[in-house]
Write an enzyme that holds these catalytic residues in place. Structure first.
Site, PDB file in Angstrom:
ATOM      1  N   GLY A 643       0.782  -1.137   0.367  1.00 35.97           N
ATOM      2  CA  GLY A 643       0.355  -0.212  -0.391  1.00 35.97           C
ATOM      3  C   GLY A 643       0.691   1.640   0.356  1.00 35.97           C
ATOM      4  O   GLY A 643       2.010   1.395   0.305  1.00 35.97           O
ATOM      5  N   GLY A 645       0.602   5.863  -0.068  1.00 35.83           N
ATOM      6  CA  GLY A 645      -0.177   6.930   0.161  1.00 35.83           C
ATOM      7  C   GLY A 645       1.018   7.879   0.000  1.00 35.83           C
ATOM      8  O   GLY A 645       2.027   8.251   0.003  1.00 35.83           O
ATOM      9  N   GLY A 646       0.294   9.370   0.559  1.00 37.27           N
ATOM     10  CA  GLY A 646       0.909  10.650   0.730  1.00 37.27           C
ATOM     11  C   GLY A 646       2.319  10.116   2.232  1.00 37.27           C
ATOM     12  O   GLY A 646       3.202  10.676   1.884  1.00 37.27           O
ATOM     13  N   TYR A 647       1.623   9.437   3.085  1.00 39.69           N
ATOM     14  CA  TYR A 647       2.473   9.638   4.196  1.00 39.69           C
ATOM     15  C   TYR A 647       3.790   8.519   4.244  1.00 39.69           C
ATOM     16  O   TYR A 647       4.819   8.344   4.632  1.00 39.69           O
ATOM     17  CB  TYR A 647       1.437   8.540   5.066  1.00 39.69           C
ATOM     18  CG  TYR A 647       1.290   6.948   5.207  1.00 39.69           C
ATOM     19  CD1 TYR A 647      -0.425   7.262   4.199  1.00 39.69           C
ATOM     20  CD2 TYR A 647       1.686   5.940   5.313  1.00 39.69           C
ATOM     21  CE1 TYR A 647      -0.963   5.893   3.333  1.00 39.69           C
ATOM     22  CE2 TYR A 647       1.003   4.377   4.384  1.00 39.69           C
ATOM     23  CZ  TYR A 647      -0.165   4.997   4.122  1.00 39.69           C
ATOM     24  OH  TYR A 647      -0.407   3.693   3.081  1.00 39.69           O
ATOM     25  N   GLY A 648       3.606   7.957   2.648  1.00 38.26           N
ATOM     26  CA  GLY A 648       4.669   6.799   2.679  1.00 38.26           C
ATOM     27  C   GLY A 648       3.864   5.445   2.315  1.00 38.26           C
ATOM     28  O   GLY A 648       3.746   5.191   1.285  1.00 38.26           O
ATOM     29  N   LYS A 649       5.208   4.734   2.530  1.00 37.27           N
ATOM     30  CA  LYS A 649       4.805   3.482   1.965  1.00 37.27           C
ATOM     31  C   LYS A 649       4.041   2.188   3.545  1.00 37.27           C
ATOM     32  O   LYS A 649       4.606   2.367   4.019  1.00 37.27           O
ATOM     33  CB  LYS A 649       5.645   2.119   0.848  1.00 37.27           C
ATOM     34  CG  LYS A 649       6.217   3.394  -0.279  1.00 37.27           C
ATOM     35  CD  LYS A 649       6.715   2.797  -1.048  1.00 37.27           C
ATOM     36  CE  LYS A 649       6.540   3.390  -1.910  1.00 37.27           C
ATOM     37  NZ  LYS A 649       8.183   3.783  -3.530  1.00 37.27           N
ATOM     38  N   VAL A 650       3.616   1.269   2.896  1.00 33.31           N
ATOM     39  CA  VAL A 650       3.251  -0.293   3.799  1.00 33.31           C
ATOM     40  C   VAL A 650       3.962  -1.031   2.500  1.00 33.31           C
ATOM     41  O   VAL A 650       3.339  -1.496   1.749  1.00 33.31           O
ATOM     42  CB  VAL A 650       1.625  -0.143   3.692  1.00 33.31           C
ATOM     43  CG1 VAL A 650       1.582  -1.596   4.690  1.00 33.31           C
ATOM     44  CG2 VAL A 650       0.860   1.491   4.733  1.00 33.31           C
ATOM     45  N   ASP A 760     -12.456   8.917  11.661  1.00 31.65           N
ATOM     46  CA  ASP A 760     -12.239   8.625  10.361  1.00 31.65           C
ATOM     47  C   ASP A 760     -12.543   7.543   9.759  1.00 31.65           C
ATOM     48  O   ASP A 760     -12.349   6.938   9.257  1.00 31.65           O
ATOM     49  CB  ASP A 760     -10.670   9.010   9.812  1.00 31.65           C
ATOM     50  CG  ASP A 760     -10.960   9.688   8.511  1.00 31.65           C
ATOM     51  OD1 ASP A 760     -12.027   9.960   7.935  1.00 31.65           O
ATOM     52  OD2 ASP A 760      -9.977   9.272   7.508  1.00 31.65           O
TER      53      ASP A 760
END
Ligand SMILES: *[C@@H]1O[C@H](CO)[C@@H](O)[C@H](O)[C@H]1NC(C)=O
Ligand SMILES: *[C@@H]1O[C@H](CO)[C@@H](O)[C@H](O)[C@H]1NC(C)=O
Length: 960
Positions: A643, A645-650, A760
């Site tokens: 995964g 996203g803007g936060y980084g990766k999983v 959220d």
């Protein structure tokens, strides 16, 4: 460059200090008469600032400035002063500025001797609790430039002596209870017509009556803002108004004016905003073709003669807003009207417009709303590119006769969701009364309402207006040397007077969590006396502050001693002092650097083997080294990415035990503050429940921030609903997933200690394990209820559009019921398989509109996700919709708690023939297909949500 500016800053500080010390040595003590006057104020005021306990006002008192031992200025806005305004104040004969705004407990009347303050240039008493008449002696203040008495409870007439104030630039008496007529001069008695240097007449929201004298205006005047709205004025608009060529904003709305509009109004080519609405104006709609700077026109609700749509609109090339409710317009709206290049809003309700509603091909690309409710429109022709425009054609033949259920026949509930976003950081949980700043620093902001009295725009969904204002404000405040880190704006809305209200919060510098008295009074003054001017094009504003509750350093006892030291040192000479200050500032600077380093690493002193105060309070979660995580994820190989996203990766990882984990790794540039990271870990490690994604541990090494979660193999509920995972989602599965998610959430609300509000809840944050048991994920936005008795947390509105609780949005008070709302939306998403907002349609409204309990499947057949098993009987379906709809009740108080929801869903499972307490037995394996290979693991947030990114940019931390 950093050192350069630091050095400059130091030099400047020292320079100022040195100056003021020289000054102190000259001006030894306060003039005894002035001191007596101030002391008498102190005696009758409660809540005076603590520094007023010191003996010498000129030297020590907050809010007092002197020159040659004489008091020249008193600026005490927002000090929570309480008591009357004693007549002694008028003995301060050198006083130039008096600003006591926003002290709403300052009561009583203005002293009749106010006219004795012969040197007064600014009298500013905005938003106090003053009452009684405005004394005639105010006309003796011959040097007065700035007079603001707005938002009090003054009664009686406007003193005609104000006409004697030859220097007056600003006259604001709005929002009082003033009565009588508008005074003009006659013979020897003065009147407002004499104010030929005044630029602002702000007299709105009073009870002024009578006709507006023809004599009031003349071509000698230089008025730019004339605001007479919301009074009881009668008669016709004076023709003389058309002589004041300088006018930019004209408001005479909400009165009882009658007769026709004078034709020479058309000469006012500088007018940007014209409000004549809600009167009884007669005659034909005036020709305004000469107002070619016009942005905003409101002529609604008058008694005009019937007329065709005016043809002169084409000269209004700056028009944004056209408000013409109930103006007897008839015939066809010319399609070219919508091509005015800046047009945003067109409201013409309750007229007799007929024929076809045509939007031309080249309509304004800013057009957002066309409301023609209550006309005779029989058809609509729109072109491509008009998708963003909201048409409202309710109560027109088009909607009535055809029984159309098109979007434009159903009124929209409009909210502008603007709220300043965080600057690439996660708003950490703040203690109850603190608020997270845009830089994610918990603090007590200086708060109030900014009200624009005649903004030139109306599209509140164009955030450019707010972000521009925000940036301008921060920059300007910092240029005034005010101690401001950041500001936020939120809740833009028009009030009943068509003023645009915004909640303003001003946050203190990063190393402070509140403002001191000087900071608050300086901020208040900058806004009360309009030192701050918004960029051109926002029109006149007023600011109304809320009480400030947390003056810095006031719980501690003594603080004035260091002033004594400075004074003492001054005697010893400036050179020695300079040295001392240099050393002090340098030491302070070093300390700050050290503190900052510590802030970046809250685990800096944390020795894993020993226990120490700095250890995060973790239960079960462990600290992994970078090397360990590196090994588990096969050097963070791309193949293990599940995964991003803007936060980084999983990454998927394998522990030595063979157990799978998901590693959420913040990327460079989105590292959050160490404190925030620590808080998040503490929060996550505290909760353990079958229906919550568990935290294994974290890694905080080599500048990395990683969270290591249990691996949840079947991805998010959203992936399954959208068919991405290939898992068949029949009715019973959906019920079980609903129950699991509800239980997880109920645990957070009712069993976690302290309770946690998720903030959220949405389908991408519900994960499914191998047995399709739902697990609630991502606490990135969660708020711990530090003070559960209070029942809510005040916070900036965060969440994901579509799931966001409207009540939370309006009040900014976060309660568990906001999660309940989101959960209701999730339940609707579960049966419809649609995103909450799809092609502009909001699921809650759609269902409410279509739902009919007397029909099969509540008449929702068309809206349901076909893969739910529409051929089969959906046992308990009605009950399910009932629960979902109770969760999305507008008022939080009407919504059930999560444990009530859990009970209801357990019942539904029983109706459907399932044992709510049995574990799901089937695994998903049989439904998996090839798409599994491309499946992305959705830890974290998707694009609409707030990204797991963080970190304070050092440049933002230190205001220059
Ligand atoms: C629209 O109204 C005008 C004036 O009331 C009338 O003359 C005209 O015939 C109407 N047009 C249609 C299409 O109904
Ligand atoms: C928003 O407002 C700005 C400033 O007036 C304008 O330039 C821009 O085109 C507007 N954007 C939209 C989408 O209307």
């Amino acid at each position: 460059m950093l050192f350069g500016s630091l050095e400059m800053g130091l030099k400047f500080q020292v320079f100022v200090l040195c100056l003021s010390i020289l000054f102190f040595t000259i001006a030894a003590t306060t003039n005894s008469r002035d001191a007596a006057a101030l002391n008498s104020l102190k005696d009758i005021w409660k809540n005076f600032p603590p520094s007023w306990r010191a003996s010498d006002p000129c030297e020590d008192w907050v809010g007092i400035r002197c020159s040659n031992s004489r008091v020249i200025s008193i600026t005490l806005p927002s000090m929570k002063l309480s008591g009357p305004l004693s007549g002694d104040i008028t003995t301060l004969s050198e006083l130039q500025i008096l600003d006591l705004s926003y002290n709403k407990d300052l009561t009583g009347s203005l002293p009749t001797t106010i006219g004795d303050l012969k040197n007064l240039t600014s009298l500013i008493l905005v938003g106090c609790g003053l009452s009684g008449p405005i004394p005639d002696s105010i006309g003796h203040l011959s040097k007065l430039v700035y007079l603001s008495l707005n938002s009090n409870s003054f009664i009686g007439p406007i003193p005609r002596t104000i006409g004697n104030l030859a220097e007056l630039y600003w006259l604001d008496l709005a929002d009082n209870k003033l009565t009588g007529t508008i005074p003009v001069s006659s013979g020897k008695s003065p009147g407002l017509d004499m104010l030929v240097h005044t630029k602002h007449f702000h007299l709105g929201k009073n009870q002024l009556s009578g006709t507006i004298p023809e004599q009031l205006f003349s071509s000698n005047m230089v008025l730019i803002h004339v605001l007479f709205d919301s009074n009881s004025l009668t008669g016709t608009l004076p023709t003389s108004l058309g002589l004041v060529q300088t006018l930019e904003v004209v408001r005479f709305d909400r009165n009882q004016l009658n007769g026709p509009v004078p034709s020479n109004l058309n000469n006012l080519s500088n007018v940007n905003e014209l409000f004549l609405s809600n009167n009884k104006i007669t005659g034909s709609i005036p020709d305004l073709s000469g107002l070619n700077s016009l942005n905003y026109l409101d002529m609604s609700n008058n008694s005009f003669d019937p007329s065709d749509f005016p043809t002169w609109f084409s000269t209004l090339q700056s028009l944004t807003t056209w408000m013409m409710d109930k103006t007897q317009l008839q015939g066809q709206v010319p399609p070219e009207f919508f091509s005015l290049p800046h047009l945003q809003t067109v409201v013409m309700r309750n007229n007799q417009l007929n024929g076809s509603m045509n939007i031309s091909n080249n309509h304004s690309n800013q057009l957002k709303l066309v409301d023609l409710t209550g006309n005779q429109i029989s058809s609509i022709v729109t072109t491509i590119g008009a998708d963003d425009v909201d048409f409202i054609l309710q109560s027109n033949p088009l909607c009535e006769e055809s029984g159309e259920t098109k979007d434009f026949c159903i009124p929209e509930v409009e909210i502008s969701p603007y709220s300043t976003q965080s600057n690439n950081c996660i708003p950490g949980p703040c203690s109850s009364a603190q608020i997270s700043s845009p830089n994610c620093h918990c603090a007590y902001p200086y708060t109030g309402t900014l009200a624009f009295r005649a903004p030139p725009f109306s599209d509140l969904e164009n955030f450019t207006y707010f972000t521009t204002l925000e940036e301008h404000m921060v920059r300007t405040f910092q240029s005034y040397q005010l101690p401001v880190d950041s500001i936020s704006l939120s809740k833009p809305h028009k009030d009943s007077n068509e003023y645009l209200n915004l909640t303003l919060r001003v946050f203190p510098p990063y190393d402070k969590d509140s403002f001191n008295r000087t900071g608050v009074s300086s901020l208040g003054f900058v806004l009360s006396n309009q030192t701050y001017k918004p960029p051109h094009g926002y029109g006149p504003y007023i600011f109304m502050a809320e009480d400030y509750q947390h003056f810095a350093g006031e719980s501690r006892s003594k603080k004035s001693t260091n002033i004594g030291i400075i004074i003492g040192a001054a005697a010893g000479g400036c050179v020695l002092l300079l040295l001392l200050i240099f050393v002090g500032v340098y030491a302070h600077h070093q300390k700050k650097i050290a503190q900052k380093a510590n802030k970046q690493n809250p685990f800096a002193h944390w020795d894993q083997t020993k226990s120490s105060g700095n250890i995060p309070q973790l239960k079960g979660a462990r600290c992994f080294s970078f090397e360990e995580v590196n090994k588990y994820t096969n050097h963070f190989s791309e193949a293990n990415v599940i995964g991003s996203g803007g936060y980084g990766k999983v990454y998927k990882g394998t522990l030595p035990t063979g157990e799978l984990v998901a590693v959420k790794r913040a990327q460079q540039g989105s590292i959050q503050g160490g404190q925030e990271f620590k808080t998040e870990i503490e929060l996550l490690s505290r909760v353990h429940h079958k229906n919550l994604v568990g935290l294994y541990g974290f890694c905080f090494e080599r500048g990395e921030q990683m969270l290591i979660y249990e691996y949840v193999p079947n991805g998010s509920l959203k992936d399954s609903l959208s068919g991405k995972t290939g898992i068949r989602m029949d009715w019973l599965r959906r019920l079980k997933i609903t129950l699991g998610a509800a239980r997880g959430l109920a645990y957070l609300h009712e069993l976690a200690d302290p309770p946690i509000i998720h903030r959220d809840i949405k389908s991408t944050n519900i994960l499914l394990d191998e047995r399709l048991i739902a697990k609630v994920a991502d606490f990135g936005l969660s708020r711990a209820m530090i003070d559960p008795d209070k029942g809510h947390v005040s916070t900036q509105v965060k969440g994901t559009m579509g799931y966001l609780d409207p009540e939370y949005y309006m009040t900014q008070q976060l309660t568990e019921k906001s999660d309940v709302y989101s959960f209701g939306v999730l339940m609707l998403e579960l049966i419809t398989g649609r995103r909450p907002i799809e092609r502009g349609k909001y699921i809650v409204r759609e269902i409410k509109t279509v739902m009919d309990k007397n029909k099969d499947l509540y008449n929702l057949y068309e809206l349901l996700d076909p893969t739910i098993g529409l051929g089969t009987t959906l046992k308990g379906f009605g009950n399910y919709v009932d629960v979902a709809m109770s969760c999305v009740q507008e008022s939080g108080a009407d919504r059930p708690t999560m444990s009530e929801v859990v009970k209801e869903i357990e019942n539904i499972l029983q109706i459907a023939g399932l044992n709510p307490n049995a574990e799901s037995s089937s695994t998903s394996a049989s439904y998996d297909d090839a798409s599994k290979d491309t499946f992305k693991h959705p830890y974290g947030n998707d694009v609409e949500a707030f990204e797991y990114s963080g970190g304070f940019l050092p440049s933002k931390v230190e205001p220059q």
